[in-house]
Design an enzyme around this catalytic site. Structure first.
Site, PDB file in Angstrom:
ATOM      1  N   ASP A  54       0.852  -1.194   0.000  1.00 49.69           N
ATOM      2  CA  ASP A  54       0.000   0.000   0.000  1.00 49.69           C
ATOM      3  C   ASP A  54       0.890   1.248   0.000  1.00 49.69           C
ATOM      4  O   ASP A  54       1.695   1.433   0.911  1.00 49.69           O
ATOM      5  CB  ASP A  54      -0.883  -0.050   1.265  1.00 49.69           C
ATOM      6  CG  ASP A  54      -1.661   1.224   1.482  1.00 49.69           C
ATOM      7  OD1 ASP A  54      -1.876   1.974   0.509  1.00 49.69           O
ATOM      8  OD2 ASP A  54      -2.073   1.469   2.641  1.00 49.69           O
TER       9      ASP A  54
ATOM     10  N   ASP B 190      -5.652  -9.928 -15.697  1.00 51.44           N
ATOM     11  CA  ASP B 190      -6.683 -10.943 -15.526  1.00 51.44           C
ATOM     12  C   ASP B 190      -7.825 -10.600 -16.474  1.00 51.44           C
ATOM     13  O   ASP B 190      -8.304  -9.456 -16.469  1.00 51.44           O
ATOM     14  CB  ASP B 190      -7.172 -10.891 -14.067  1.00 51.44           C
ATOM     15  CG  ASP B 190      -7.503 -12.247 -13.513  1.00 51.44           C
ATOM     16  OD1 ASP B 190      -8.310 -12.943 -14.152  1.00 51.44           O
ATOM     17  OD2 ASP B 190      -6.979 -12.599 -12.442  1.00 51.44           O
TER      18      ASP B 190
ATOM     19  N   ASP C  79      -9.802 -15.927 -16.570  1.00 53.20           N
ATOM     20  CA  ASP C  79     -10.648 -16.390 -15.478  1.00 53.20           C
ATOM     21  C   ASP C  79     -11.657 -17.425 -15.994  1.00 53.20           C
ATOM     22  O   ASP C  79     -12.265 -17.234 -17.051  1.00 53.20           O
ATOM     23  CB  ASP C  79     -11.393 -15.158 -14.927  1.00 53.20           C
ATOM     24  CG  ASP C  79     -12.058 -15.398 -13.600  1.00 53.20           C
ATOM     25  OD1 ASP C  79     -11.375 -15.856 -12.675  1.00 53.20           O
ATOM     26  OD2 ASP C  79     -13.267 -15.123 -13.483  1.00 53.20           O
TER      27      ASP C  79
ATOM     28  N   GLU D  84      -7.306 -20.512 -16.449  1.00 57.53           N
ATOM     29  CA  GLU D  84      -7.836 -21.097 -15.207  1.00 57.53           C
ATOM     30  C   GLU D  84      -8.804 -22.202 -15.614  1.00 57.53           C
ATOM     31  O   GLU D  84      -9.953 -21.942 -15.979  1.00 57.53           O
ATOM     32  CB  GLU D  84      -8.559 -20.059 -14.348  1.00 57.53           C
ATOM     33  CG  GLU D  84      -8.897 -20.649 -12.987  1.00 57.53           C
ATOM     34  CD  GLU D  84     -10.030 -19.953 -12.223  1.00 57.53           C
ATOM     35  OE1 GLU D  84     -10.189 -20.221 -11.032  1.00 57.53           O
ATOM     36  OE2 GLU D  84     -10.767 -19.153 -12.825  1.00 57.53           O
TER      37      GLU D  84
ATOM     38  N   HIS E 226      -4.972 -17.332  -4.937  1.00 59.33           N
ATOM     39  CA  HIS E 226      -5.870 -16.551  -4.078  1.00 59.33           C
ATOM     40  C   HIS E 226      -7.191 -17.263  -3.767  1.00 59.33           C
ATOM     41  O   HIS E 226      -8.007 -16.726  -3.018  1.00 59.33           O
ATOM     42  CB  HIS E 226      -6.153 -15.208  -4.747  1.00 59.33           C
ATOM     43  CG  HIS E 226      -6.921 -15.370  -6.027  1.00 59.33           C
ATOM     44  ND1 HIS E 226      -6.365 -15.975  -7.142  1.00 59.33           N
ATOM     45  CD2 HIS E 226      -8.186 -15.061  -6.369  1.00 59.33           C
ATOM     46  CE1 HIS E 226      -7.267 -16.012  -8.104  1.00 59.33           C
ATOM     47  NE2 HIS E 226      -8.379 -15.461  -7.660  1.00 59.33           N
ATOM     48  N   ASP E 227      -7.421 -18.419  -4.399  1.00 65.40           N
ATOM     49  CA  ASP E 227      -8.656 -19.170  -4.126  1.00 65.40           C
ATOM     50  C   ASP E 227      -8.402 -20.409  -3.285  1.00 65.40           C
ATOM     51  O   ASP E 227      -9.341 -21.072  -2.855  1.00 65.40           O
ATOM     52  CB  ASP E 227      -9.288 -19.660  -5.441  1.00 65.40           C
ATOM     53  CG  ASP E 227      -9.773 -18.518  -6.308  1.00 65.40           C
ATOM     54  OD1 ASP E 227     -10.238 -17.511  -5.749  1.00 65.40           O
ATOM     55  OD2 ASP E 227      -9.680 -18.638  -7.543  1.00 65.40           O
TER      56      ASP E 227
HETATM   57  C1  GLC Z   1     -12.147 -17.306 -10.468  1.00 68.01           C
HETATM   58  C2  GLC Z   1     -11.330 -16.446  -9.546  1.00 68.01           C
HETATM   59  C3  GLC Z   1     -12.056 -16.306  -8.241  1.00 68.01           C
HETATM   60  C4  GLC Z   1     -13.398 -15.658  -8.497  1.00 68.01           C
HETATM   61  C5  GLC Z   1     -14.182 -16.449  -9.539  1.00 68.01           C
HETATM   62  C6  GLC Z   1     -15.367 -15.670 -10.022  1.00 68.01           C
HETATM   63  O1  GLC Z   1     -12.266 -18.598 -10.004  1.00 68.01           O
HETATM   64  O2  GLC Z   1     -10.045 -16.997  -9.394  1.00 68.01           O
HETATM   65  O3  GLC Z   1     -11.323 -15.569  -7.302  1.00 68.01           O
HETATM   66  O4  GLC Z   1     -14.133 -15.554  -7.311  1.00 68.01           O
HETATM   67  O5  GLC Z   1     -13.387 -16.714 -10.675  1.00 68.01           O
HETATM   68  O6  GLC Z   1     -14.942 -14.596 -10.820  1.00 68.01           O
HETATM   69 CA    CA Z   2      -3.548   2.084  -1.149  1.00 67.56          CA
END
Ligand code: GLC
Ligand code: CA
Length: 548
Positions: free
Chosen positions: A34, A115, A217, A280, A341-342
């Site tokens: 940040d 992304d 995605d 993905e 992140h998932d």
């Molecule tokens: C993908 C992303 C995830 C998101 C989902 C819906 O799986 O990695 O974080 O919540 O798509 O967009």
């Molecule tokens: Ca910031």
């Protein structure tokens, strides 16, 4: 201002298939650094951290960063609900700062991957606002609208991946709209070529700005069954047993083979810019993942999530690698990953004592490794009571796990806000911040960070490790995985002891002897040629093989 002008942004010198021989790194921008003290990571924070990633002898050596979405968004799903594909969310910065990021990253020889959220938008996107306004407007069929069932309920039994029905009634026109994810994320109708074209235009918009590719995605789920028939019952379902096992299966909103035609269109755009597509693909089987290479018409790098889902046992990992390599289509290139992140943080999933072994494996496998920010310091999850959960997906469910656990602030030092911010971070640091931080680990030659840096340097300097062929020598059945990476005459043997006992291995491989050039547990100088090697519990090592 015409936003489509060509910017004069320096690019990293292109080489064919550049995405094969670098190490990639996923940044969750909200959590990396940040710069303006609001507790939320931002683009300027990433610019300020580029030296850490690459460009000096003390950097990690990263060749590309993938940024989870930074577009304007109501942040219901933290950016995976896009309300404008051609701008930057004010919490992250501006287009000007984004241009600066591209320029500075390229100067550090780091490529930038964005992304592409092509399955759905935010319900605040102007396309959806227009689409929902009336039944006859020009964007109505950009989304998926259906009449209610005769009883007024949803048009069929399709379920959302985020729980409940995949349909929400919109009172304005008394029709339901489809959302595979949250109601705030209406599905685009990707059967409509105008929607595909709009997404292609968005790709051009960013590629012209110097972006080097897209992580796509849910690329396997961009379509739905156009007959709208009910989904079959899930045979594994039992009432009131496991809330994760749903009553109906997801086949109707999942993979439709026509999706490859859409991906092929995206690929042609990427090729115009020598850019990369990372897919993905929700892993069902090796065959399924590998379909997304589509003989060079698909994405260059579909993620292998099966490795990530394989229990941390030598036998199982060895078997997976063997099968994956065996089935890999000729001229295709794997993309291995151990966290994102998932998913659960690597440190939580396999335990601290296995982290060095995992680092050595990920960075010596055949394929492009995608690291997840923080894994290089062994970042574990933070304690977080359910009332503090922020993740849209988990906070309204019975889940006892939240994706927030994997999205904690990057820990740069041991100060109150871990050098991430001068303000309370949007998610708290973890309880191990005194050891799990960059500053501390830069001091210690035996730290995980030090090992990552050495491994990446070694990989970047040896074509056997970055581009070489792969031959499995020990398949893990005895607790050790071993494989040979070769490029022309350069040969590296990698040995990974998954067990808790010492392993002694003879090193004669086709008349070659090995010099140990790196070990996870002792960072000493290269040793002399050895015939046998002792591996400590959970130890991995790299040997350079030479003629006797
Ligand atoms: C993908 C992303 C995830 C998101 C989902 C819906 O799986 O990695 O974080 O919540 O798509 O967009
Ligand atoms: Ca910031």
């Amino acid at each position: 201002m015409n936003q489509d002008i060509n910017f004069l942004i320096p690019s990293v010198p292109q080489s064919p298939k550049w995405w094969r021989n670098i190490v990639m790194y996923q940044i969750y921008p909200r959590s990396f650094k940040d710069s303006n003290g609001d507790g939320i990571g931002d683009l300027q924070g990433i610019i300020d951290s580029l030296d850490y990633l690459n460009g000096s002898s003390n950097s990690l050596g990263i060749g590309a960063i993938w940024l989870s979405p930074v577009y304007p968004s109501p942040m219901f799903d933290h950016g995976y609900d896009v309300s404008d594909y051609r701008n930057i969310d004010p919490s992250f910065g501006t287009l000007t700062i984004f241009n600066r990021l591209i320029e500075a990253a390229h100067q550090h020889s780091i490529r930038v991957i964005m992304d592409l959220v092509a399955n759905h938008t935010s319900d605040q996107h102007p396309w959806f606002i227009k689409s929902r306004a009336s039944r006859n407007n020009s964007l109505r069929d950009w989304y998926v609208w259906r009449d209610p069932a005769p009883d007024g309920g949803p048009p069929n039994n399709w379920l959302s991946y985020f729980g409940g029905s995949a349909w929400t009634l919109d009172k304005t026109t008394n029709q339901y709209y489809l959302h595979k994810f949250a109601p705030q994320q209406p599905d685009l109708n990707n059967w409509n070529p105008k929607v595909n074209q709009a997404l292609v235009d968005i790709m051009h918009f960013w590629l012209k700005r110097g972006v080097d590719g897209f992580r796509m995605d849910v690329v396997d789920r961009l379509l739905f069954d156009p007959t709208f028939k009910d989904a079959p019952c899930n045979l594994a379902y039992k009432k009131n047993v496991d809330p994760q096992v749903k009553k109906f299966d997801f086949s109707k909103t999942y993979y439709q083979p026509e999706v490859h035609q859409i991906i092929a269109v995206f690929r042609r755009v990427l090729d115009l810019y020598d850019a990369v597509g990372i897919g993905e693909v929700e892993a069902r089987s090796i065959d399924f993942i590998q379909r997304f290479y589509d003989h060079g018409r698909g994405v260059q790098l579909p993620f292998d999530f099966l490795l990530l889902k394989t229990p941390w046992e030598a036998k199982k990992i060895g078997a997976h690698l063997k099968m994956y390599e065996k089935k890999l289509p000729r001229s295709s290139w794997p993309m291995y990953v151990l966290g994102n992140h998932d998913k659960e943080r690597l440190a939580d999933r396999i335990g601290k004592h296995n982290l060095k072994l995992a680092a050595l494996m990920l960075l010596t496998l055949h394929g492009t490794p995608m690291m997840y920010y923080g894994d290089e310091i062994g970042l574990a999850s933070m304690p977080l009571s359910k009332d503090k959960w922020q993740d849209a997906y988990t906070k309204n469910t019975k889940s006892d796990w939240t994706r927030d656990y994997s999205r904690g602030p990057m820990q740069w030092n041991s100060s109150k806000y871990v050098g991430f911010s001068t303000h309370v971070p949007w998610l708290p640091p973890n309880e191990f911040k005194n050891e799990q931080n960059v500053q501390e680990q830069e001091k210690g030659p035996n730290s995980i960070l030090h090992l990552y840096k050495s491994l990446i340097k070694l990989r970047n300097n040896h074509r056997s490790l970055s581009e070489g062929t792969f031959e499995l020598i020990y398949d893990g059945s005895e607790g050790v995985i071993g494989y040979l990476r070769s490029f022309r005459t350069e040969k590296m043997l990698i040995l990974l002891n998954f067990t808790s006992t010492i392993k002694q291995l003879r090193l004669k491989h086709k008349g070659l002897l090995g010099t140990v050039i790196m070990r996870t547990h002792t960072h000493n100088n290269p040793q002399d040629l050895v015939c046998t090697i002792h591996l400590k519990p959970k130890e991995g090592c790299i040997l350079k093989l030479e003629k006797n």
